[in-house]
Design a protein around this motif. Structure first.
Motif, PDB file in Angstrom:
ATOM      1  N   ASP A   1       0.809  -1.217   0.000  1.00 47.40           N
ATOM      2  CA  ASP A   1       0.000   0.000   0.000  1.00 47.40           C
ATOM      3  C   ASP A   1       0.842   1.266   0.000  1.00 47.40           C
ATOM      4  OD1 ASP A   1      -2.341  -1.415  -0.038  1.00 47.40           O
ATOM      5  OD2 ASP A   1      -2.528  -1.452   2.145  1.00 47.40           O
ATOM      6  N   ARG A   2       1.997   1.217   0.621  1.00 42.83           N
ATOM      7  CA  ARG A   2       2.827   2.417   0.724  1.00 42.83           C
ATOM      8  C   ARG A   2       3.622   2.704  -0.537  1.00 42.83           C
ATOM      9  NH1 ARG A   2       6.047   1.853   6.193  1.00 42.83           N
ATOM     10  NH2 ARG A   2       4.889   0.049   6.826  1.00 42.83           N
TER      11      ARG A   2
ATOM     12  N   ALA B   1       0.088  10.747  -3.862  1.00 43.52           N
ATOM     13  CA  ALA B   1       1.118  11.721  -4.225  1.00 43.52           C
ATOM     14  C   ALA B   1       2.114  11.793  -3.074  1.00 43.52           C
ATOM     15  CB  ALA B   1       0.487  13.086  -4.459  1.00 43.52           C
ATOM     16  N   TRP B   2       3.381  11.685  -3.389  1.00 43.92           N
ATOM     17  CA  TRP B   2       4.418  11.748  -2.371  1.00 43.92           C
ATOM     18  C   TRP B   2       4.788  13.208  -2.139  1.00 43.92           C
ATOM     19  CZ3 TRP B   2       5.293   7.440   0.172  1.00 43.92           C
ATOM     20  CH2 TRP B   2       4.956   6.242  -0.432  1.00 43.92           C
TER      21      TRP B   2
ATOM     22  N   SER C   1      12.299   6.646   0.454  1.00 45.40           N
ATOM     23  CA  SER C   1      12.350   6.066   1.788  1.00 45.40           C
ATOM     24  C   SER C   1      11.314   4.954   1.953  1.00 45.40           C
ATOM     25  CB  SER C   1      12.130   7.154   2.838  1.00 45.40           C
ATOM     26  OG  SER C   1      12.101   6.612   4.125  1.00 45.40           O
ATOM     27  N   ALA C   2      10.111   5.167   1.443  1.00 43.26           N
ATOM     28  CA  ALA C   2       9.059   4.156   1.544  1.00 43.26           C
ATOM     29  C   ALA C   2       9.410   2.906   0.746  1.00 43.26           C
ATOM     30  CB  ALA C   2       7.733   4.732   1.072  1.00 43.26           C
ATOM     31  N   VAL C   3       9.960   3.090  -0.444  1.00 38.99           N
ATOM     32  CA  VAL C   3      10.361   1.936  -1.254  1.00 38.99           C
ATOM     33  C   VAL C   3      11.496   1.192  -0.579  1.00 38.99           C
ATOM     34  CG1 VAL C   3      11.383   1.229  -3.451  1.00 38.99           C
ATOM     35  CG2 VAL C   3       9.528   2.905  -3.413  1.00 38.99           C
ATOM     36  N   PHE C   4      12.477   1.913  -0.052  1.00 39.88           N
ATOM     37  CA  PHE C   4      13.591   1.275   0.649  1.00 39.88           C
ATOM     38  C   PHE C   4      13.088   0.485   1.858  1.00 39.88           C
ATOM     39  CE2 PHE C   4      16.798   1.237   3.982  1.00 39.88           C
ATOM     40  CZ  PHE C   4      17.871   0.657   3.317  1.00 39.88           C
ATOM     41  N   GLU C   5      12.185   1.083   2.622  1.00 37.58           N
ATOM     42  CA  GLU C   5      11.629   0.407   3.805  1.00 37.58           C
ATOM     43  C   GLU C   5      10.917  -0.879   3.413  1.00 37.58           C
ATOM     44  OE1 GLU C   5       8.085   1.266   6.934  1.00 37.58           O
ATOM     45  OE2 GLU C   5       9.423   2.945   6.496  1.00 37.58           O
ATOM     46  N   PHE C   6      10.164  -0.846   2.321  1.00 39.42           N
ATOM     47  CA  PHE C   6       9.474  -2.042   1.860  1.00 39.42           C
ATOM     48  C   PHE C   6      10.465  -3.121   1.433  1.00 39.42           C
ATOM     49  CE2 PHE C   6       7.929  -4.460  -1.833  1.00 39.42           C
ATOM     50  CZ  PHE C   6       6.960  -5.210  -1.200  1.00 39.42           C
TER      51      PHE C   6
END
Length: 67
Positions: free
Chosen positions: A13-14, A21-22, A30-35
């Motif tokens: 979802d993130r 919209a980011w 950051s969200a992609v890296f965290e995932f």
């Protein structure tokens, strides 16, 4: 060897780019890296590990040597 695309595994979802919209490129990155580091790399199946996830492989390895 072909490179993997993030379109398939990045279905959380993130991380879906069209869903929100980011506020900044850094927030999206950051969200992609965290995932990737927090979920995908721990749960995806690795052929070199006998098609088990790294988390399952480590648990089995620790259980084998803890006994």
């Amino acid at each position: 060897m072909p490179r993997r695309t993030l379109a398939g595994p990045c279905a959380c979802d993130r991380c879906r780019p069209g869903d929100r919209a980011w506020p900044s490129r850094a927030a999206a990155r950051s969200a992609v890296f965290e995932f990737i580091e927090g979920w995908y790399n721990l749960h995806r199946l690795h052929s070199s590990l006998g098609y088990v996830s790294p988390a399952a492989y480590e648990a089995a390895y620790e259980a084998a040597f803890a006994a």
